[in-house]
Motif scaffolding. Structure first.
Motif, PDB file in Angstrom:
ATOM      1  N   ILE A   1      -4.550  13.474   1.381  1.00 25.11           N
ATOM      2  CA  ILE A   1      -4.388  12.019   1.478  1.00 25.11           C
ATOM      3  C   ILE A   1      -2.960  11.625   1.128  1.00 25.11           C
ATOM      4  N   SER A   2      -2.398  12.258   0.098  1.00 26.12           N
ATOM      5  CA  SER A   2      -1.010  11.980  -0.264  1.00 26.12           C
ATOM      6  C   SER A   2      -0.070  12.334   0.886  1.00 26.12           C
ATOM      7  N   GLN A   3      -0.354  13.455   1.553  1.00 28.12           N
ATOM      8  CA  GLN A   3       0.470  13.857   2.689  1.00 28.12           C
ATOM      9  C   GLN A   3       0.347  12.858   3.834  1.00 28.12           C
ATOM     10  N   LYS A   4      -0.846  12.337   4.060  1.00 27.29           N
ATOM     11  CA  LYS A   4      -1.033  11.348   5.122  1.00 27.29           C
ATOM     12  C   LYS A   4      -0.274  10.062   4.804  1.00 27.29           C
ATOM     13  N   LEU A   5      -0.249   9.670   3.544  1.00 25.45           N
ATOM     14  CA  LEU A   5       0.501   8.477   3.152  1.00 25.45           C
ATOM     15  C   LEU A   5       1.984   8.628   3.492  1.00 25.45           C
ATOM     16  N   ILE A   6       2.521   9.808   3.218  1.00 25.12           N
ATOM     17  CA  ILE A   6       3.941  10.055   3.479  1.00 25.12           C
ATOM     18  C   ILE A   6       4.223  10.107   4.977  1.00 25.12           C
ATOM     19  N   SER A   7       3.268  10.649   5.747  1.00 29.22           N
ATOM     20  CA  SER A   7       3.476  10.872   7.181  1.00 29.22           C
ATOM     21  C   SER A   7       3.197   9.644   8.032  1.00 29.22           C
ATOM     22  N   ALA A   8       2.544   8.635   7.469  1.00 29.86           N
ATOM     23  CA  ALA A   8       2.071   7.505   8.269  1.00 29.86           C
ATOM     24  C   ALA A   8       3.214   6.783   8.971  1.00 29.86           C
ATOM     25  N   GLN A   9       2.908   6.224  10.121  1.00 35.52           N
ATOM     26  CA  GLN A   9       3.885   5.492  10.915  1.00 35.52           C
ATOM     27  C   GLN A   9       4.387   4.256  10.171  1.00 35.52           C
ATOM     28  N   ASN A  10       5.529   3.767  10.611  1.00 29.71           N
ATOM     29  CA  ASN A  10       6.130   2.581  10.013  1.00 29.71           C
ATOM     30  C   ASN A  10       5.702   1.347  10.808  1.00 29.71           C
ATOM     31  N   GLY A  11       4.393   1.070  10.772  1.00 29.40           N
ATOM     32  CA  GLY A  11       3.926  -0.058  11.561  1.00 29.40           C
ATOM     33  C   GLY A  11       2.615  -0.624  11.074  1.00 29.40           C
ATOM     34  N   ASP A  12       1.851   0.152  10.330  1.00 34.95           N
ATOM     35  CA  ASP A  12       0.555  -0.300   9.843  1.00 34.95           C
ATOM     36  C   ASP A  12       0.747  -0.794   8.410  1.00 34.95           C
ATOM     37  N   PHE A  13       1.157  -2.053   8.272  1.00 33.90           N
ATOM     38  CA  PHE A  13       1.569  -2.570   6.961  1.00 33.90           C
ATOM     39  C   PHE A  13       0.389  -3.172   6.195  1.00 33.90           C
ATOM     40  N   PRO A  14       0.434  -3.158   4.840  1.00 35.43           N
ATOM     41  CA  PRO A  14       1.494  -2.501   4.067  1.00 35.43           C
ATOM     42  C   PRO A  14       1.417  -0.985   4.190  1.00 35.43           C
ATOM     43  N   ARG A  15       2.567  -0.362   4.219  1.00 35.18           N
ATOM     44  CA  ARG A  15       2.632   1.099   4.322  1.00 35.18           C
ATOM     45  C   ARG A  15       2.537   1.658   2.909  1.00 35.18           C
ATOM     46  N   TRP A  16       1.335   2.101   2.535  1.00 36.46           N
ATOM     47  CA  TRP A  16       1.072   2.478   1.150  1.00 36.46           C
ATOM     48  C   TRP A  16       1.868   3.702   0.718  1.00 36.46           C
ATOM     49  N   GLY A  17       2.330   4.496   1.658  1.00 34.85           N
ATOM     50  CA  GLY A  17       3.131   5.659   1.304  1.00 34.85           C
ATOM     51  C   GLY A  17       4.484   5.310   0.716  1.00 34.85           C
ATOM     52  N   ASP A  18       4.904   4.050   0.864  1.00 38.04           N
ATOM     53  CA  ASP A  18       6.179   3.621   0.289  1.00 38.04           C
ATOM     54  C   ASP A  18       6.075   3.365  -1.215  1.00 38.04           C
ATOM     55  N   TYR A  19       4.849   3.349  -1.745  1.00 39.58           N
ATOM     56  CA  TYR A  19       4.633   3.073  -3.169  1.00 39.58           C
ATOM     57  C   TYR A  19       4.301   4.384  -3.880  1.00 39.58           C
ATOM     58  N   VAL A  20       5.170   4.781  -4.802  1.00 35.61           N
ATOM     59  CA  VAL A  20       5.013   6.071  -5.479  1.00 35.61           C
ATOM     60  C   VAL A  20       3.672   6.156  -6.191  1.00 35.61           C
ATOM     61  N   GLU A  21       3.252   5.075  -6.840  1.00 37.71           N
ATOM     62  CA  GLU A  21       2.007   5.112  -7.609  1.00 37.71           C
ATOM     63  C   GLU A  21       0.785   5.325  -6.719  1.00 37.71           C
ATOM     64  N   LYS A  22       0.880   4.931  -5.448  1.00 35.74           N
ATOM     65  CA  LYS A  22      -0.249   5.120  -4.537  1.00 35.74           C
ATOM     66  C   LYS A  22      -0.385   6.579  -4.117  1.00 35.74           C
ATOM     67  N   ARG A  23       0.672   7.349  -4.283  1.00 35.99           N
ATOM     68  CA  ARG A  23       0.633   8.761  -3.904  1.00 35.99           C
ATOM     69  C   ARG A  23       0.227   9.656  -5.074  1.00 35.99           C
ATOM     70  N   ASP A  24       0.020   9.073  -6.226  1.00 34.59           N
ATOM     71  CA  ASP A  24      -0.380   9.840  -7.407  1.00 34.59           C
ATOM     72  C   ASP A  24      -1.777  10.427  -7.196  1.00 34.59           C
ATOM     73  N   LEU A  25      -1.936  11.716  -7.458  1.00 30.94           N
ATOM     74  CA  LEU A  25      -3.200  12.392  -7.163  1.00 30.94           C
ATOM     75  C   LEU A  25      -4.352  11.855  -8.002  1.00 30.94           C
ATOM     76  N   ASN A  26      -4.106  11.513  -9.260  1.00 30.86           N
ATOM     77  CA  ASN A  26      -5.175  10.954 -10.090  1.00 30.86           C
ATOM     78  C   ASN A  26      -5.622   9.588  -9.568  1.00 30.86           C
ATOM     79  N   TYR A  27      -4.667   8.803  -9.094  1.00 30.92           N
ATOM     80  CA  TYR A  27      -5.016   7.504  -8.509  1.00 30.92           C
ATOM     81  C   TYR A  27      -5.875   7.706  -7.254  1.00 30.92           C
ATOM     82  N   ILE A  28      -5.493   8.685  -6.431  1.00 37.02           N
ATOM     83  CA  ILE A  28      -6.247   8.959  -5.202  1.00 37.02           C
ATOM     84  C   ILE A  28      -7.652   9.462  -5.530  1.00 37.02           C
TER      85      ILE A  28
END
Length: 537
Positions: A462-489
């Motif tokens: 899921i973290s990898q998908k956040l980073i890879s996601a296109q720049n068009g489906d906003f908000p782009r959650w991969g731009d937020y470091v805390e959203k990529r945290d594994l414990n949060y996921i």
């Protein structure tokens, strides 16, 4: 007096003329309405000469009359199974002229990025996988059996207790777990009595639950669909070939599920991989590595590898450009390398997290009489099949090869949109084919015809998908470091929550319920437990 008489006569003649014009217009209108209501090619004879215009889509050789109507050809003799990933060089046909739609030059991508990647050695045993062609052959599988009583039954859909072949031998029952199509001896009818049984007057087959029709070959997802031509469905003598096109990033477990679900229904998988993410960053070719190390050996003879080595201009500023271009390149590059396709073969395009159930795809393969384009009702779930969302995801996914090129200009992204009636080739295709285009859906909101498992990864995926996601489906959650945290996921997976802090409403689920997940995943429950049973509950 004479002048008045002549004036009245001329007036009456004008009235007669207008009356006959109105009558002719009324008759023509009624014929057109009848055709639209019943979806029958009333004027098919008038269109017969025009249908030959589609012959440019054919890659096969032989009798042109056979090419124009493949469903009328006699059943072919036994065809050997493919033994390797690609057909030998001898199968490649002449490239044809530059105007051939099958080999139309790819649109200028205006790519802004390229990177050097390691592909198979062009001089090695695998050569260049991303440039090879694939020759489609007729499926040799025997899907039906003629019983001793004269019935012609779909083996998988018929009760085995009653099913005996024409020699009186009991047909072997399917194995447990996987949905396997059985193989039984099949003969073309010879006598007039047998031909009647083949056609309209049938000795009934005893259908299993979930199967319908005189041959027990129509699945529940079609029987209870909105298909307007159910009463006019007929068996094909030669099955269509089915081409399934998908883009892959890192959905490898779902890819296994797809291959095992559809391997005996699909004749060719077009799998497109890029060395760029949808966001525009470079990435390794993981699928190519797995393909070369033997991970997919069980289905490698049906895979055509499509390599996208560039990122479209403007895709980093507008992510939807990149998202659309993935499907455009997949369909155009992939189909340009497919040889032997026929106009009525089936083209199916999915995202990697959309897995159609095989029963509906087999129906499209084995029956005539359905309209197009076709969408599929899929069971929706989030993070795993345990978080089932309400309703279904209805995705427009299927058309014939003829419609793909005549209406959509070979562009798969246009198929997934619901605007076929506004495409320039729409009216022309209706006129040439003699059919009214009517969209319908396999399945319904209560009869799932597939699965859509969104964000169905382990936390790292899921973290990898956040980073890879296109720049068009906003908000782009991969731009937020805390959203990529594994414990949060992990917390999101545990609760079924979304990245914006909201909690969805999910009905209770049970892995034993029908259509919970593809059978392959359920068969290896422990291996895929992370998407079948909430690991953090």
């Amino acid at each position: 007096m004479a002048r008045l008489f002549l004036h009245g006569r001329m007036k009456m003649q004008r009235h007669k003329f207008f009356f006959f014009c109105a009558l002719a217009l009324c008759v023509f209108s009624q014929l057109h309405n009848y055709k639209a209501l019943h979806h029958m090619p009333i004027l098919s004879e008038l269109y017969a000469s025009s249908v030959n215009a589609l012959s440019f889509l054919w890659r096969g050789k032989g009798n042109p009359s056979n090419n124009a109507h493949p469903e009328r050809r006699p059943l072919p003799g036994p065809v050997p199974f493919d033994t390797g990933l690609w057909e030998p060089e001898a199968y490649r046909e002449d490239q044809g002229n530059a105007e051939d739609l099958w080999r139309k030059e790819q649109p200028d991508s205006g790519n802004v990025n390229r990177m050097t990647v390691t592909l198979p050695d062009p001089k090695g045993p695998l050569e260049e996988l991303h440039k090879r062609s694939f020759h489609l052959s007729d499926d040799p599988t025997q899907f039906f059996v003629r019983t001793k009583s004269g019935a012609y039954c779909f083996i998988e859909g018929t009760e085995m207790t009653y099913l005996k072949d024409h020699l009186g031998q009991k047909v072997q029952e399917p194995g447990e777990g996987q949905r396997k199509i059985l193989h039984a001896h099949q003969e073309e009818p010879k006598s007039a009595q047998e031909k009647t049984a083949w056609g309209k007057r049938l000795v009934k087959c005893m259908c299993r639950p979930g199967w319908h029709g005189p041959h027990c070959g129509i699945p529940t997802t079609v029987q209870h669909s909105n298909l307007p031509t159910k009463a006019r469905l007929t068996l094909r003598e030669v099955p269509r070939r089915v081409i399934n096109a998908i883009n892959i990033n890192h959905e490898f477990d779902l890819l296994h599920a797809r291959f095992h679900e559809l391997a005996d229904a699909v004749d060719l998988f077009l799998v497109c991989e890029s060395n760029f993410t949808a966001y525009g960053n470079s990435k390794p070719l993981h699928f190519l590595r797995l393909l070369l190390n033997g991970t997919y050996n069980y289905v490698h003879h049906k895979i055509l590898y499509v390599f996208l080595d560039h990122f479209p201009k403007g895709g980093q500023q507008n992510g939807w450009i990149a998202d659309d271009y993935l499907r455009t390149f997949l369909s155009r590059d992939g189909m340009s390398r497919v040889q032997g396709a026929r106009p009525d073969d089936v083209f199916l395009i999915n995202d990697a997290d959309e897995i159609p159930a095989r029963e509906g795809i087999l129906f499209l393969k084995l029956y005539d009489g359905w309209t197009e384009p076709v969408s599929i009702h899929m069971r929706k779930s989030l993070y795993g099949f345990f978080w089932r969302q309400t309703g279904t995801l209805e995705v427009l996914s299927v058309c014939t090869v003829a419609m793909l090129f005549t209406v959509y200009n070979g562009d798969g992204i246009l198929l997934r949109r619901r605007e076929y009636y506004s495409m320039p080739g729409f009216r022309n295709y209706q006129r040439e084919s003699g059919h009214i285009l009517v969209q319908w859906s396999i399945g319904s909101p209560v009869h799932y015809a597939g699965w859509h498992c969104s964000w169905c990864f382990r936390p790292e995926g899921i973290s990898q998908k956040l980073i890879s996601a296109q720049n068009g489906d906003f908000p782009r959650w991969g731009d937020y470091v805390e959203k990529r945290d594994l414990n949060y996921i992990k917390g999101l997976i545990r609760t079924g929550g979304w990245f914006d802090g909201s909690l969805g409403e999910y009905p209770p689920t049970d892995p034993k319920e029908p259509m919970y997940a593809p059978k392959y995943l359920l068969k290896y429950f422990q291996l895929y437990r992370y998407i079948l049973d909430n690991p953090y509950a």
